[in-house]
Design a protein around this motif. Structure first.
Motif, short mmCIF file in Angstrom:
data_model
loop_
_atom_site.label_atom_id
_atom_site.label_comp_id
_atom_site.label_asym_id
_atom_site.label_seq_id
_atom_site.Cartn_x
_atom_site.Cartn_y
_atom_site.Cartn_z
N ASP A 32 0.86 -1.18 0.00
CA ASP A 32 0.00 0.00 0.00
C ASP A 32 0.90 1.23 0.00
OD1 ASP A 32 -1.95 1.88 0.25
OD2 ASP A 32 -2.44 1.42 2.34
N GLY A 33 1.12 1.79 -1.20
CA GLY A 33 2.03 2.93 -1.29
C GLY A 33 3.45 2.49 -1.04
N HIS A 34 4.02 2.98 0.05
CA HIS A 34 5.42 2.68 0.36
C HIS A 34 5.55 1.83 1.62
CE1 HIS A 34 6.47 5.40 -2.81
NE2 HIS A 34 5.91 6.43 -2.21
N ARG A 35 4.50 1.07 1.94
CA ARG A 35 4.57 0.19 3.09
C ARG A 35 3.72 -1.05 2.82
NH1 ARG A 35 3.68 4.39 6.85
NH2 ARG A 35 4.05 2.93 8.55
N VAL A 36 3.92 -2.05 3.63
CA VAL A 36 3.16 -3.29 3.54
C VAL A 36 2.36 -3.42 4.83
CG1 VAL A 36 3.28 -5.81 3.34
CG2 VAL A 36 4.91 -4.37 2.09
N SER A 37 1.10 -3.80 4.72
CA SER A 37 0.28 -3.93 5.92
C SER A 37 -0.56 -5.19 5.84
CB SER A 37 -0.63 -2.70 6.08
OG SER A 37 -1.46 -2.56 4.94
N ALA A 38 -0.98 -5.65 6.99
CA ALA A 38 -1.88 -6.81 7.07
C ALA A 38 -2.57 -6.76 8.42
CB ALA A 38 -1.12 -8.12 6.92
N GLY A 39 -3.83 -7.14 8.43
CA GLY A 39 -4.58 -7.31 9.67
C GLY A 39 -5.11 -8.74 9.74
N PHE A 40 -4.99 -9.35 10.90
CA PHE A 40 -5.42 -10.73 11.04
C PHE A 40 -5.66 -10.99 12.53
CE2 PHE A 40 -0.85 -10.48 11.20
CZ PHE A 40 -0.47 -11.34 12.20
N ALA A 41 -6.24 -12.13 12.84
CA ALA A 41 -6.45 -12.51 14.23
C ALA A 41 -5.83 -13.87 14.48
CB ALA A 41 -7.94 -12.54 14.55
N VAL A 42 -5.36 -14.09 15.70
CA VAL A 42 -4.73 -15.35 16.09
C VAL A 42 -5.54 -15.94 17.24
CG1 VAL A 42 -2.64 -16.44 16.94
CG2 VAL A 42 -2.48 -14.53 15.37
N THR A 43 -5.91 -17.19 17.11
CA THR A 43 -6.65 -17.88 18.15
C THR A 43 -5.73 -18.83 18.90
OG1 THR A 43 -7.32 -19.59 16.58
CG2 THR A 43 -8.81 -17.72 16.88
N ALA A 44 -6.16 -19.26 20.06
CA ALA A 44 -5.36 -20.16 20.90
C ALA A 44 -4.97 -21.41 20.11
CB ALA A 44 -6.14 -20.53 22.14
N GLY A 45 -3.67 -21.73 20.14
CA GLY A 45 -3.16 -22.91 19.45
C GLY A 45 -2.73 -22.67 18.02
N GLN A 46 -3.07 -21.51 17.46
CA GLN A 46 -2.70 -21.20 16.08
C GLN A 46 -1.27 -20.65 16.04
OE1 GLN A 46 -5.21 -18.26 14.25
NE2 GLN A 46 -4.50 -18.71 12.17
N ARG A 47 -0.53 -20.99 14.98
CA ARG A 47 0.85 -20.53 14.84
C ARG A 47 1.07 -20.06 13.41
NH1 ARG A 47 5.59 -24.38 16.97
NH2 ARG A 47 4.73 -25.71 15.33
N LEU A 48 1.64 -18.87 13.26
CA LEU A 48 1.91 -18.28 11.96
C LEU A 48 3.36 -17.83 11.90
CD1 LEU A 48 -1.26 -16.02 11.63
CD2 LEU A 48 -0.86 -18.17 10.43
N GLY A 49 4.02 -18.07 10.77
CA GLY A 49 5.41 -17.67 10.61
C GLY A 49 5.56 -16.55 9.59
N PHE A 50 6.53 -15.66 9.84
CA PHE A 50 6.85 -14.55 8.94
C PHE A 50 8.37 -14.50 8.80
CE2 PHE A 50 2.88 -13.65 10.98
CZ PHE A 50 2.09 -13.05 10.01
N ASP A 51 8.84 -14.09 7.62
CA ASP A 51 10.28 -13.94 7.45
C ASP A 51 10.57 -12.77 6.53
OD1 ASP A 51 11.05 -15.44 4.55
OD2 ASP A 51 9.24 -16.19 5.52
N LEU A 52 11.65 -12.06 6.84
CA LEU A 52 12.12 -10.93 6.06
C LEU A 52 13.56 -11.23 5.65
CD1 LEU A 52 11.84 -8.04 4.93
CD2 LEU A 52 12.58 -7.21 7.18
N ALA A 53 13.78 -11.40 4.34
CA ALA A 53 15.09 -11.80 3.83
C ALA A 53 15.75 -10.63 3.11
CB ALA A 53 14.95 -12.99 2.88
N TYR A 54 17.05 -10.46 3.37
CA TYR A 54 17.86 -9.44 2.70
C TYR A 54 18.67 -10.08 1.59
CZ TYR A 54 22.17 -6.87 1.88
OH TYR A 54 23.25 -6.26 1.29
#
Length: 593
Positions: free
Chosen positions: A167-189
């Motif tokens: 979105d323009g010059h940034r990245v955004s996301a909205g989400f919800a996490v429930t008990a027991g849920q696991r999500l991974g993110f990575d930023l690579a150079y």
């Protein structure tokens, strides 16, 4: 944005680069190529200079801790909607363990979100600004759901377990996490003109990184007092070590001020020979220094063959000599503290104490270095010793790197004596080319000169420089390096004068009378001096009060504001953690042996 306190930050490292992540989940500092490379996330020094926040949308109570014996940080956010944990790390290369960490680092920041209770609304906000905020990148959405950011020489690829929107010059996301849920993110150079970095599995990479750090347990053989704090400080020092060369960065950051709004803001992301040598001492206490030969090889090659020029005192992490200083005029600075400096002009200075610290480290680690010493190391020791023999009478800038006139600093002269004294003791390991009678004579002349000219009868103490009436806490180093016993009447009077005139009720010690904050290394030197002077109970009380200035995850800055207790200066600071390790060992063994 409100300015976070320096103490709000946790330190991540892959022994190539480092990052700072705040209690709110924002990564506000990352120089991904190496510790002293340009930042791509620099909000630490200017709100416009880049960040990556990953955390709950609503504020709440925060608890943080490092996973045991690692620099992997787990932050738990407790909100009205529930609790969520975010675990952050700079990824180790797959399969790396202990000293292999950082040799081929993938330069990837991994973050794993885990729902603990309830259903917690989360937000991701990513606004990279390479070249210390000078560049605003182009953002391109990738077929795999990631986003590639490109600007100048830098490419960054962000991927995650939820849809990401440029979105323009940034990245955004909205989400919800429930008990027991696991999500991974990575930023690579990656360099801008290479391919798209291969994606890591963030969860697997996190587990591998934990294993890599915990493998250092095999080298941690410290069995003295305050073992937990010592092991953690040793881990911080390893995290500040640039594994490819063995250089130790003095701190992760540049230009965090010694006084808020002031201009004593310097770049500490380089390797000072003094800090390097003191780190080797500390790791001798805290761990088996398995890599002593490799680390000394870095020092010998960086110094090179010594001629008539002063001994170089600091280098880039791969041995670069010219670290010319310039101002980053686009950055407002932490708390408006300008200038923001890149580079450090102290590389041009003469500091006569440096040789003593390096030769002292060789002496301390001699049993790990073989007999005789290898050719490079022998040449380094002999060269440093001959340089001291030829130059010890000259004035210098001292260990605090004064930027005014050179003086005859007492500690510099005392460390010249250390060079000569230990070189004489090392002579059997140095082969030919040793002029032992001359070295011995120079050693004795230096000692006599310091004892005669360093004592100030009017002040009743050893002062900072010959002929000066100003106290300087660096003189607390004299008993530590065995120049004088702490029980010597004049030395005991000096310790008392420094504690009375430069100390605070909480045990902090300023370097000099006008120093804005308590300097933690000097505070730990006071602890050592009091132990050696026969006051272990008082020393321990001061030690524990100084420990209280670490933040909630055990990190120490360079200095502390004696009024507010807030950390000052670059962070985390190697010298402060070195001081902690050595003071803990002195409380364990008053001889320091």
């Amino acid at each position: 944005m409100d300015r976070p306190a320096i103490s709000d930050y946790g330190f991540l490292s892959d022994c190539r680069s480092g990052a700072l992540v705040g209690r709110d989940g924002s990564v506000d500092w990352w120089c991904p190529d190496r510790f002293d490379a340009p930042a791509v996330l620099g909000r630490l020094l200017d709100a416009r200079a880049g960040h990556w926040r990953l955390g709950p949308t609503a504020p709440g109570r925060v608890e943080r801790e490092y996973l045991p014996d690692t620099l992997v940080l787990r932050t738990v956010h407790h909100t009205a909607a529930g609790s969520v944990a975010v675990t952050d790390a700079l990824a180790a290369e797959p399969g790396a363990r202990a000293h292999e960490l950082g040799l081929n680092s993938p330069a990837v920041l991994v973050r794993v979100v885990e729902g603990l209770t309830g259903r917690v609304p989360m937000c991701l906000d990513f606004a990279p600004r390479p070249e210390y905020g000078l560049l605003t990148p182009y953002l391109r959405e990738l077929p795999d759901g990631g986003v590639r950011a490109e600007a100048g020489p830098v490419a960054l690829v962000l991927r995650g377990g939820v849809p990401l929107r440029a979105d323009g010059h940034r990245v955004s996301a909205g989400f919800a996490v429930t008990a027991g849920q696991r999500l991974g993110f990575d930023l690579a150079y990656a360099p801008a003109y290479g391919g798209v970095p291969a994606r890591l599995d963030p969860v697997a990479a996190l587990a591998d990184t934990v294993a890599a750090w915990q493998a250092f347990r095999e080298t941690h053989r410290y069995h003295g007092r305050y073992a937990g704090q010592v092991r953690h400080s040793a881990t911080v020092l390893q995290g500040l070590t640039y594994a490819r060369s063995g250089a130790v960065a003095a701190a992760l950051t540049t230009s965090l001020p010694e006084r808020l709004g002031g201009d004593r803001n310097y770049d500490y992301r380089y390797s000072w020979l003094r800090d390097f040598a003191m780190t080797l001492h500390a790791l001798w206490v805290a761990a088996c220094p398995d890599e002593a030969s490799r680390l000394f090889a870095w020092a010998a090659r960086s110094i090179g063959r010594l001629g008539d020029a002063p001994v170089p005192i600091l280098f880039g992490l791969e041995g670069e000599r010219d670290l010319a200083e310039h101002d980053c005029v686009q950055l407002r600075g932490y708390a408006g503290s300008r200038p923001v400096r890149i580079g450090n002009d102290a590389w041009r200075q003469r500091q006569l104490d440096v040789s003593g610290e390096v030769v002292s480290a060789v002496w301390r680690l001699r049993d790990y270095l073989g007999e005789p010493l290898d050719e490079e190391l022998r040449e380094m020791v002999v060269g440093l010793t001959e340089q001291v023999a030829a130059t010890w009478r000259l004035p210098d800038r001292g260990m605090w790197e004064a930027r005014d006139d050179e003086r005859h600093y007492l500690t510099s002269k005392a460390l010249c004596w250390v060079t000569m004294d230990l070189a004489v003791k090392l002579a059997p390991r140095l082969g030919g080319g040793v002029d032992l009678p001359r070295w011995t004579a120079v050693r004795d002349e230096i000692r006599a000169t310091v004892l005669e000219r360093g004592w100030n009868e009017r002040v009743g103490a050893y002062t900072g420089a010959f002929g000066s009436d100003e106290l300087d806490a660096s003189v607390l180093f004299l008993p530590v390096v065995r120049f004088l016993p702490a029980t010597d009447p004049r030395m005991r009077a000096t310790i008392a004068a420094v504690e009375r005139e430069l100390g605070t009720p909480d045990g902090l010690v300023r370097r000099w009378a006008t120093d804005p904050g308590g300097f933690l290394l000097c505070s730990f030197w006071l602890v050592e001096c009091l132990v050696m002077a026969g006051e272990p109970a008082r020393a321990e009380a001061i030690f524990e009060r100084v420990l209280g200035y670490a933040n909630d995850v055990g990190l120490l800055a360079e200095q502390v504001d004696p009024t507010t207790g807030a950390p000052l200066g670059n962070f985390p600071q190697a010298l402060s953690h070195i001081g902690l390790i050595n003071a803990a060992w002195r409380l364990t063994d008053p001889t320091g042996g």
